[in-house]
Design a protein around this motif. Structure first.
Motif, short mmCIF file in Angstrom:
data_model
loop_
_atom_site.label_atom_id
_atom_site.label_comp_id
_atom_site.label_asym_id
_atom_site.label_seq_id
_atom_site.Cartn_x
_atom_site.Cartn_y
_atom_site.Cartn_z
N ASP A 1 -5.59 -4.22 -2.51
CA ASP A 1 -5.93 -5.44 -1.77
C ASP A 1 -7.30 -5.41 -1.13
OD1 ASP A 1 -5.42 -3.61 0.21
OD2 ASP A 1 -3.77 -4.72 1.14
N LEU B 1 -9.94 -4.86 -2.49
CA LEU B 1 -10.91 -5.37 -3.45
C LEU B 1 -10.84 -6.90 -3.58
CD1 LEU B 1 -10.56 -2.67 -6.25
CD2 LEU B 1 -12.42 -2.94 -4.61
N ALA B 2 -10.16 -7.55 -2.63
CA ALA B 2 -10.05 -9.01 -2.66
C ALA B 2 -11.42 -9.65 -2.81
CB ALA B 2 -9.38 -9.49 -1.37
N GLY C 1 -6.14 -9.47 -3.99
CA GLY C 1 -6.54 -8.54 -5.04
C GLY C 1 -5.85 -8.78 -6.36
#
Length: 532
Positions: free
Chosen positions: A426, A428-429, A484
């Motif tokens: 997450d 890397l959203a 993500g």
């Protein structure tokens, strides 16, 4: 400077997450992953499940693959490395486009005492070996004394190589190298290794802060450091974190925000935030302005410290709740710390040495380095030989992201259309990602019908599987959502697939990147059968 798919990828999509909330104190322990001869470095290319371990005195880099240490070293410079004290093998970094060009860089002390950085290339016929004759000298720094060699090297998110250089040694920087902009010593340097010519000369990034200054070395990025033995870049933000070893009073962690150079961290005028009894250099003293204080420091008295080992901010995906936590250690006292920080203040500072122990409960002492693997997981490396992976003490490993396709077959009659559900960590959203694939292949190291295919920039521009069934390609470019996650539709060949593709296995993965070259995450490979 070669940029990663500049025309295809476009502008950076992403967010900078900052804050000052308390970190969850996740219970931690370790797993032993191997034992070596005085290891000082562990690293890996992004998305690669192997571990590369550098030994200080043997001149070797060894590979851990599938849980086993390979019998043949990846690299052996035993006849070229001068050892003893702080000399020996010092640092290693893989080029951001290692999957394409096979380049990696090694810093070591050569005979005569100078620090040298050399470029090597992996063998095209075996990714676990180095190509003979690929060794090329890139950088040399003369060392007036035996200690304070630095030698940490890392690629930044901008694709440039950063070099940690100690002040040259001796007591209290007797030559005042750290404050001298005409010296390469006592600095972190930044060079462009994609501009290396046949003589080994490198390029200078045009945004280096002292480029064009009279008398200044254009390689300098930041200065005023005593011995930045280990530094790192935050995978998420690109910020620079530096562990600078002190003299007699203070150990410090320094911070430079992403993309901003020119900072002066004060040595030898200051040691941490304390005025150095040896005095300043060239008229500078503790009242001089423009000196940057450390984000955190500790003393040699009650803390029992003597040599900080700079670490990493955890950005892995296996330990839920640990994201954003910085880890560091002291070589002498055996203390291990973690804290949260925005680069200007810290919170949730905790000693972890009684919790983060070797299997069986024995302490992890004399930490020479904290390593980061190709997926952002962290490791403690000890001069005694042990290498330990940081893991959760309370539960199984979390998912490191997935790529799920339904069905698991691609129909040529339907034109090779299939939908994928992507699930990345997450943190890397909103990051951009692309789909990468190859018939009868796998990632990393795409293989076509048993033949390794080098990934060159032109190959990325292909978006169809041609009748010759010849190579990897990118088919989808988009951004992850706030959790993500994403949905992608893969169309292999438009209206139909060529007959040569029938019966092949299409192997694919997705890669998340920062928009300018750094791969942040890659999924495990999935296979799809191409049917009539």
């Amino acid at each position: 400077m070669v940029r990663f798919l500049p025309a295809l990828l476009g502008a950076v999509l992403g967010v900078l997450l900052t804050g000052s909330g308390a970190l969850a104190q996740v219970p931690l322990t370790t797993e032993a992953v191997g034992f070596f001869n005085s290891p000082v470095e562990l690293t890996a290319p992004a998305g690669d499940d192997r571990l590369f371990v550098m030994e200080l005195n043997s001149g070797q880099v060894k590979i851990i693959k599938n849980g086993q240490v390979l019998g043949t070293p990846f690299l052996d410079l035993g006849g070229q490395v001068q050892t003893g004290g702080e000399r020996g093998m010092l640092g290693m970094a893989f080029h951001p486009l290692y999957a394409i060009n096979g380049y990696f860089f090694v810093a070591y002390t050569r005979f005569g005492g100078d620090t040298v950085i050399e470029r090597f290339q992996r063998a095209s016929w075996n990714p676990d070996q180095v190509a003979p004759g690929s060794q090329q000298t890139v950088f040399v720094a003369q060392q007036p004394y035996e200690n304070h060699n630095g030698g940490c090297i890392r690629f930044g998110p901008d694709g440039y190589l950063y070099i940690g250089s100690g002040d040259g040694g001796g007591n209290n920087d007797p030559d005042c190298n750290s404050q001298n902009l005409g010296s390469l010593l006592g600095k972190i340097l930044r060079i462009d290794v994609d501009a290396i010519d046949i003589t080994g000369s490198y390029g200078i990034p045009v945004t280096n802060p002292f480029l064009g200054w009279p008398g200044a070395r254009p390689e300098i990025w930041v200065y005023g450091l005593r011995n930045p033995w280990r530094f790192s870049f935050d995978r998420q933000t690109g910020d620079l974190w530096i562990g600078d070893v002190g003299e007699l009073q203070r150990e410090e962690i320094d911070f430079a925000p992403a993309g901003v150079g020119g900072w002066n961290f004060g040595w030898r005028v200051l040691e941490g935030t304390l005025c150095n009894a040896a005095g300043g250099c060239a008229g500078s003293d503790c009242s001089s302005g423009g000196l940057s204080a450390p984000v955190w420091e500790y003393g040699h008295d009650a803390a029992g410290g003597c040599s900080v080992t700079g670490g990493f901010i955890y950005r892995g995906c296996e330990i839920l709740g640990l994201n954003g936590t910085y880890f560091t250690a002291d070589f002498c006292s055996g203390k291990l710390w973690s804290f949260g920080s925005n680069g200007y203040s810290i919170w949730s500072l905790a000693e972890r040495q009684n919790e983060i122990t070797a299997p069986g409960g024995s302490p992890i002492t004399q930490v020479t380095s904290i390593g980061e693997d190709g997926f952002g997981e962290l490791y403690f490396i000890t001069i005694g030989g042990g290498v330990y992976k940081l893991v959760s003490a309370t539960g199984p490993k979390e998912s490191c992201g997935s790529l799920v396709a339904s069905p698991r077959q691609i129909s040529a009659q339907d034109g090779g259309v299939v939908q994928f559900q992507l699930d990345a960590p997450d943190y890397l959203a909103f990051s951009p990602f692309f789909m990468l694939g190859s018939s009868s292949g796998s990632w990393p190291g795409l293989t076509l019908d048993g033949v390794l295919i080098p990934l060159n920039p032109d190959a990325y521009l292909l978006n169809v599987l041609d009748s010759a069934n010849t190579g990897p390609f990118v088919n989808w470019l988009s951004a992850l959502d706030a959790k993500g996650r994403a949905t992608a539709v893969l169309n292999l060949a438009g209206a139909s697939l060529p007959p040569a593709a029938i019966g092949k296995t299409f192997t694919h993965a997705f890669l998340v990147f920062d928009g300018i070259g750094q791969v942040l995450f890659s999924s495990a490979a999935e296979d799809l059968q191409i049917t009539p």
